[in-house]
Design a protein around this motif. Structure first.
Motif, PDB file in Angstrom:
ATOM      1  N   LEU A  85      -5.599  -1.258  -5.338  1.00 27.38           N
ATOM      2  CA  LEU A  85      -6.144  -1.769  -4.052  1.00 27.38           C
ATOM      3  C   LEU A  85      -6.596  -3.362  -4.588  1.00 27.38           C
ATOM      4  O   LEU A  85      -6.900  -3.789  -5.806  1.00 27.38           O
ATOM      5  CB  LEU A  85      -7.431  -1.274  -3.478  1.00 27.38           C
ATOM      6  CG  LEU A  85      -7.217   0.131  -3.003  1.00 27.38           C
ATOM      7  CD1 LEU A  85      -8.408   0.934  -2.644  1.00 27.38           C
ATOM      8  CD2 LEU A  85      -6.071   0.067  -1.891  1.00 27.38           C
ATOM      9  N   SER A  86      -6.428  -4.341  -3.717  1.00 25.69           N
ATOM     10  CA  SER A  86      -6.933  -5.609  -3.980  1.00 25.69           C
ATOM     11  C   SER A  86      -8.457  -5.457  -3.834  1.00 25.69           C
ATOM     12  O   SER A  86      -9.080  -4.533  -3.195  1.00 25.69           O
ATOM     13  CB  SER A  86      -6.556  -6.488  -2.885  1.00 25.69           C
ATOM     14  OG  SER A  86      -6.872  -6.491  -1.731  1.00 25.69           O
ATOM     15  N   ALA A  87      -9.297  -6.539  -4.145  1.00 23.35           N
ATOM     16  CA  ALA A  87     -10.713  -6.608  -4.383  1.00 23.35           C
ATOM     17  C   ALA A  87     -11.166  -6.799  -2.745  1.00 23.35           C
ATOM     18  O   ALA A  87     -12.045  -5.846  -2.514  1.00 23.35           O
ATOM     19  CB  ALA A  87     -11.217  -7.870  -4.933  1.00 23.35           C
ATOM     20  N   GLU A  88     -10.381  -7.179  -1.866  1.00 17.17           N
ATOM     21  CA  GLU A  88     -10.611  -7.169  -0.244  1.00 17.17           C
ATOM     22  C   GLU A  88     -10.666  -5.951   0.049  1.00 17.17           C
ATOM     23  O   GLU A  88     -11.451  -5.382   0.785  1.00 17.17           O
ATOM     24  CB  GLU A  88     -10.017  -8.438   0.260  1.00 17.17           C
ATOM     25  CG  GLU A  88     -10.153  -9.587  -0.060  1.00 17.17           C
ATOM     26  CD  GLU A  88      -9.808 -10.079  -1.077  1.00 17.17           C
ATOM     27  OE1 GLU A  88      -8.714  -9.360  -1.680  1.00 17.17           O
ATOM     28  OE2 GLU A  88     -10.130 -11.248  -1.648  1.00 17.17           O
ATOM     29  N   GLU A  89      -9.783  -5.085  -0.048  1.00 17.08           N
ATOM     30  CA  GLU A  89      -9.368  -3.788   0.076  1.00 17.08           C
ATOM     31  C   GLU A  89     -10.466  -2.803  -0.208  1.00 17.08           C
ATOM     32  O   GLU A  89     -10.852  -1.905   0.509  1.00 17.08           O
ATOM     33  CB  GLU A  89      -7.967  -3.402  -0.188  1.00 17.08           C
ATOM     34  CG  GLU A  89      -6.849  -3.920   0.516  1.00 17.08           C
ATOM     35  CD  GLU A  89      -5.463  -3.505   0.129  1.00 17.08           C
ATOM     36  OE1 GLU A  89      -4.563  -3.434   0.842  1.00 17.08           O
ATOM     37  OE2 GLU A  89      -5.534  -3.416  -0.980  1.00 17.08           O
ATOM     38  N   ILE A  90     -10.746  -2.874  -1.423  1.00 13.09           N
ATOM     39  CA  ILE A  90     -12.051  -2.126  -2.236  1.00 13.09           C
ATOM     40  C   ILE A  90     -13.180  -2.417  -1.607  1.00 13.09           C
ATOM     41  O   ILE A  90     -13.936  -1.123  -1.069  1.00 13.09           O
ATOM     42  CB  ILE A  90     -12.113  -2.501  -3.671  1.00 13.09           C
ATOM     43  CG1 ILE A  90     -10.694  -1.955  -4.325  1.00 13.09           C
ATOM     44  CG2 ILE A  90     -13.233  -1.850  -4.120  1.00 13.09           C
ATOM     45  CD1 ILE A  90     -10.827  -2.276  -5.872  1.00 13.09           C
ATOM     46  N   MET A  91     -13.411  -3.495  -1.037  1.00 10.50           N
ATOM     47  CA  MET A  91     -14.703  -3.883  -0.227  1.00 10.50           C
ATOM     48  C   MET A  91     -14.744  -3.054   1.112  1.00 10.50           C
ATOM     49  O   MET A  91     -15.548  -2.675   1.402  1.00 10.50           O
ATOM     50  CB  MET A  91     -14.914  -5.506  -0.224  1.00 10.50           C
ATOM     51  CG  MET A  91     -16.471  -5.889   0.417  1.00 10.50           C
ATOM     52  SD  MET A  91     -17.513  -5.247  -0.846  1.00 10.50           S
ATOM     53  CE  MET A  91     -18.707  -4.638   0.297  1.00 10.50           C
ATOM     54  N   LEU A 150      -9.586   7.016  -2.088  1.00 15.10           N
ATOM     55  CA  LEU A 150      -9.877   6.751  -0.751  1.00 15.10           C
ATOM     56  C   LEU A 150      -9.032   6.111   0.172  1.00 15.10           C
ATOM     57  O   LEU A 150      -9.276   5.854   1.401  1.00 15.10           O
ATOM     58  CB  LEU A 150     -11.343   6.497  -0.668  1.00 15.10           C
ATOM     59  CG  LEU A 150     -12.541   7.067  -1.556  1.00 15.10           C
ATOM     60  CD1 LEU A 150     -13.684   6.310  -1.290  1.00 15.10           C
ATOM     61  CD2 LEU A 150     -12.578   8.494  -1.145  1.00 15.10           C
ATOM     62  N   ALA A 151      -7.915   5.592  -0.338  1.00  8.01           N
ATOM     63  CA  ALA A 151      -7.284   4.529   0.468  1.00  8.01           C
ATOM     64  C   ALA A 151      -6.338   4.877   1.555  1.00  8.01           C
ATOM     65  O   ALA A 151      -6.238   4.228   2.352  1.00  8.01           O
ATOM     66  CB  ALA A 151      -6.052   3.905  -0.672  1.00  8.01           C
ATOM     67  N   HIS A 152      -6.560   6.286   1.748  1.00  7.82           N
ATOM     68  CA  HIS A 152      -5.792   6.927   2.774  1.00  7.82           C
ATOM     69  C   HIS A 152      -6.575   6.592   4.043  1.00  7.82           C
ATOM     70  O   HIS A 152      -5.980   6.516   5.268  1.00  7.82           O
ATOM     71  CB  HIS A 152      -5.734   8.250   2.925  1.00  7.82           C
ATOM     72  CG  HIS A 152      -6.829   9.111   2.828  1.00  7.82           C
ATOM     73  ND1 HIS A 152      -7.355   9.206   1.640  1.00  7.82           N
ATOM     74  CD2 HIS A 152      -7.696   9.907   3.807  1.00  7.82           C
ATOM     75  CE1 HIS A 152      -8.699   9.947   1.856  1.00  7.82           C
ATOM     76  NE2 HIS A 152      -8.772  10.574   3.276  1.00  7.82           N
ATOM     77  N   ALA A 153      -7.967   6.213   3.948  1.00 10.68           N
ATOM     78  CA  ALA A 153      -8.944   6.001   5.008  1.00 10.68           C
ATOM     79  C   ALA A 153      -8.791   4.603   5.775  1.00 10.68           C
ATOM     80  O   ALA A 153      -9.119   4.383   6.932  1.00 10.68           O
ATOM     81  CB  ALA A 153     -10.393   6.190   4.673  1.00 10.68           C
ATOM     82  N   ILE A 154      -7.705   3.752   5.025  1.00  9.77           N
ATOM     83  CA  ILE A 154      -7.748   2.327   5.670  1.00  9.77           C
ATOM     84  C   ILE A 154      -6.098   1.926   5.859  1.00  9.77           C
ATOM     85  O   ILE A 154      -5.762   1.176   6.209  1.00  9.77           O
ATOM     86  CB  ILE A 154      -8.067   1.587   4.988  1.00  9.77           C
ATOM     87  CG1 ILE A 154      -7.786   1.357   3.277  1.00  9.77           C
ATOM     88  CG2 ILE A 154      -9.716   1.354   4.734  1.00  9.77           C
ATOM     89  CD1 ILE A 154      -8.238  -0.201   2.668  1.00  9.77           C
TER      90      ILE A 154
END
Length: 196
Positions: free
Chosen positions: A124-130, A87-91
């Motif tokens: 992703l980092s933990a912060e990015e996942i959150m 889902l990373a494209h969303a951020i």
């Protein structure tokens, strides 16, 4: 409300789930737990219509989930995959992903990269996942069903608690929240626990 009634799920020759009955109610966080390889993710896949049940049935709000109805039911669901980088494209500010035909990874939460393409998104980092989980749920606020696969697996203890609070808040809004997790805190805060 999600229901499995006497559901048996096989993958190849292996029975992963046998004669399971459970009801995940609106306004509750239900946690499916068990050792690695016990069928937690397979159970979620059956609920989303990607894995057939050999016996028994799966229903959503009292309506039978079939091969033909699964696509319509998935529109009611928001999914937080174990591999959140899908889902990373969303951020990110990257180019928009081209529209794909509906496949296992492209039917939820706007457009995801097609499973047909060889993609290797960066971790992703933990912060990015959150951040991504929060954005995904915010963008799908009108969807009454939340499904999450090991949502705390790569998070710090502090972020794990924040994720649990986020999912509990979704349940408090009257949504059905079904989580597959072995995380002790997730199990502790669940309204209902199903052990495989």
């Amino acid at each position: 409300m999600l229901e499995f009634k006497d559901a048996t799920i096989e993958v190849g020759e292996r029975v992963l789930v046998e004669r399971l009955s459970l009801i995940a109610k609106d306004g509750e966080l239900t946690c499916v737990t068990g050792p690695e390889g016990s069928g937690k993710t397979t159970l979620l896949r059956a609920l989303m219509g990607f894995q057939p049940v050999k016996e028994g049935f799966v229903s959503v709000d009292g309506e039978l989930l079939t091969v033909l109805s699964a696509h319509a039911f998935r529109k009611m669901m928001v999914y937080l995959p174990q591999q959140m980088q899908l889902l990373a494209h969303a951020i990110t500010e990257s180019e928009p992903v081209e529209e794909q035909t509906a496949d296992e990874y492209a039917v939820w939460n706007a457009v995801l990269p097609s499973a047909d393409k060889a993609i290797a998104p960066k971790p992703l980092s933990a912060e990015e996942i959150m951040l991504l989980a929060e954005k995904t749920l915010r963008d799908a606020e009108n969807k009454p069903i939340v499904i999450a696969d090991e949502p705390t697996a790569l998070l710090t203890p502090e972020l794990s608690m924040r994720m649990i609070q986020l999912l509990k808040a979704q349940a408090a809004m009257g949504k059905t929240v079904l989580v597959a997790s072995r995380h002790p805190q997730m199990i502790e805060y669940a309204d209902m626990i199903v052990r495989l």
